[in-house]
Design a protein around this motif. Sequence first.
Motif, PDB file in Angstrom:
ATOM      1  N   UNK A  89       0.799  -1.230   0.000  1.00 33.73           N
ATOM      2  CA  UNK A  89       0.000   0.000   0.000  1.00 33.73           C
ATOM      3  C   UNK A  89       0.826   1.272   0.000  1.00 33.73           C
ATOM      4  N   UNK A  90       2.012   1.248   0.596  1.00 43.63           N
ATOM      5  CA  UNK A  90       2.850   2.454   0.687  1.00 43.63           C
ATOM      6  C   UNK A  90       4.150   2.279  -0.090  1.00 43.63           C
ATOM      7  N   UNK A  91       4.125   1.370  -1.086  1.00 45.90           N
ATOM      8  CA  UNK A  91       5.334   1.186  -1.893  1.00 45.90           C
ATOM      9  C   UNK A  91       5.654   2.474  -2.654  1.00 45.90           C
ATOM     10  N   UNK A  92       6.880   2.970  -2.572  1.00 46.28           N
ATOM     11  CA  UNK A  92       7.213   4.180  -3.330  1.00 46.28           C
ATOM     12  C   UNK A  92       7.074   3.978  -4.845  1.00 46.28           C
ATOM     13  N   UNK A  93       7.299   2.752  -5.305  1.00 46.28           N
ATOM     14  CA  UNK A  93       7.185   2.439  -6.732  1.00 46.28           C
ATOM     15  C   UNK A  93       5.896   1.685  -6.972  1.00 46.28           C
ATOM     16  N   UNK A  98       0.115  -9.261  -6.004  1.00 42.88           N
ATOM     17  CA  UNK A  98      -1.281  -9.029  -5.599  1.00 42.88           C
ATOM     18  C   UNK A  98      -1.327  -8.027  -4.447  1.00 42.88           C
ATOM     19  N   UNK A  99      -2.395  -7.200  -4.406  1.00 41.74           N
ATOM     20  CA  UNK A  99      -2.530  -6.302  -3.252  1.00 41.74           C
ATOM     21  C   UNK A  99      -2.486  -7.084  -1.942  1.00 41.74           C
ATOM     22  N   UNK A 100      -1.709  -6.587  -0.992  1.00 41.00           N
ATOM     23  CA  UNK A 100      -1.556  -7.283   0.291  1.00 41.00           C
ATOM     24  C   UNK A 100      -1.300  -6.263   1.388  1.00 41.00           C
ATOM     25  N   UNK A 102      -1.790  -3.571   4.586  1.00 40.18           N
ATOM     26  CA  UNK A 102      -2.632  -2.390   4.835  1.00 40.18           C
ATOM     27  C   UNK A 102      -2.480  -1.356   3.710  1.00 40.18           C
ATOM     28  N   UNK A 103      -3.482  -0.485   3.626  1.00 42.86           N
ATOM     29  CA  UNK A 103      -3.405   0.626   2.660  1.00 42.86           C
ATOM     30  C   UNK A 103      -3.794   0.240   1.243  1.00 42.86           C
ATOM     31  N   UNK A 104      -4.431  -0.940   1.077  1.00 39.95           N
ATOM     32  CA  UNK A 104      -4.812  -1.395  -0.279  1.00 39.95           C
ATOM     33  C   UNK A 104      -5.997  -0.604  -0.810  1.00 39.95           C
ATOM     34  N   UNK A 105      -6.970  -0.371   0.114  1.00 38.14           N
ATOM     35  CA  UNK A 105      -8.213   0.288  -0.312  1.00 38.14           C
ATOM     36  C   UNK A 105      -8.055   1.799  -0.191  1.00 38.14           C
TER      37      UNK A 105
END
Length: 359
Positions: A89-93, A98-100, A102-105
Amino acid sequence: MTLRLTTAGESHGPALVAIVTGLPAGLTLDRNAIDRELGRRQEGYGRSPRQRIEQDRIEVLSGLRQGRTLGTPLALVVRNRDHENWAWGMSPWPPEGEPAGKGKEPVTLPRPGHADLAGAMKYGLDDVRDALERASARHTAAIVAAGAVAKALLREIGVELAGAVVGDDLEERIDAARAERDTVGGIVEVRARGVPPGLGSYATKEERLDARLAWTLMGTQAVKGVEIGDGFALARLRGSEAHDEIRRDEGGYRRDTNRAGGIEAGVSNGEEIVVRAAMKPLPTLMRPLASADLETGEAGQALVERSDVAAVEALAVVAEACVAWELARAAREKFGGDALGDFVAAWRAYVERIPWSAR
Ligand SMILES: Cc1cc2nc3c(=O)[nH]c(=O)nc-3n(C[C@H](O)[C@H](O)[C@H](O)COP(=O)(O)O)c2cc1C
């Protein structure tokens, strides 16, 4: 010669960063002392379980060799351990896989009292997270790290600081608020002893020490009021009651009262610096307030996210760091010096010249 601080970092990103320039060479920094300050910021009644995840530790990337400053930019890093739960969710790139975690939605229900709605409109965001991550007070970890460096410098010229919560009913208020899934604020006070007269200047607004303290505290998350010395109460007094009379003894000029909080005309006057900041109740509520969806405009309840019930004790530590930073900056301007010894020698020559001694 002045100190400068630049910070970067999001609350759940990889790390907080502070870059400090303008330090003299030869200042000894103690890693444990910086970590102790970071630890103090995380403590306090009413904090969320996030603080147990983090256990902040300082890393230094540049500007320090074998524990002594080089007079070059000092790069400080505080890693966010929680980032591993937000890696997608907070990947700089653009994230892979697959979405995994926190911060996916996307968050679309802004919290009243937080950066969410104003940030979304200002920056054209459709996920409030893009605003709240930087607005978050996690940022204050970087401020506290820089403040610890400022305190080390101030100690060289005999200045000591202490921040504390004002009032002793805090735990009861927090317990009561927690039981009702609510939050509270409070007031903190920072005192600085040993500050020589003459830091700051009345020459311009930018140089005024009171303005600089108000700026740095008001610039801290959730602070809604700042007062120096007796501040707001002075407005109700007569001049004869409000000002600190001057006398002279063998130690130099003295005041028996300190309603001015150690600053007159934007200049430290040699008395203790006393500054207070009022913190509003934290905006993330477990029983959320009304909001409206960014996408649909439909009525809803604001974002609920793991959050502190109160962070007043933490603010006392942050405020102490902020005040230390501004005092250190003003001291660098007054005493200069590329090497620590030059800075300390200039301070010593000055305090020997003026009729003043620290109390
Ligand atoms: C040390 C500290 C910890 C904080 N912790 C939280 C928190 O857990 N939850 C929250 O909603 N706000 C918290 N805040 C306050 C928000 O960051 C702040 O209210 C928000 O960024 C909006 O900015 P403003 O209050 O300055 O207008 C904290 C503030 C400080 C100084």
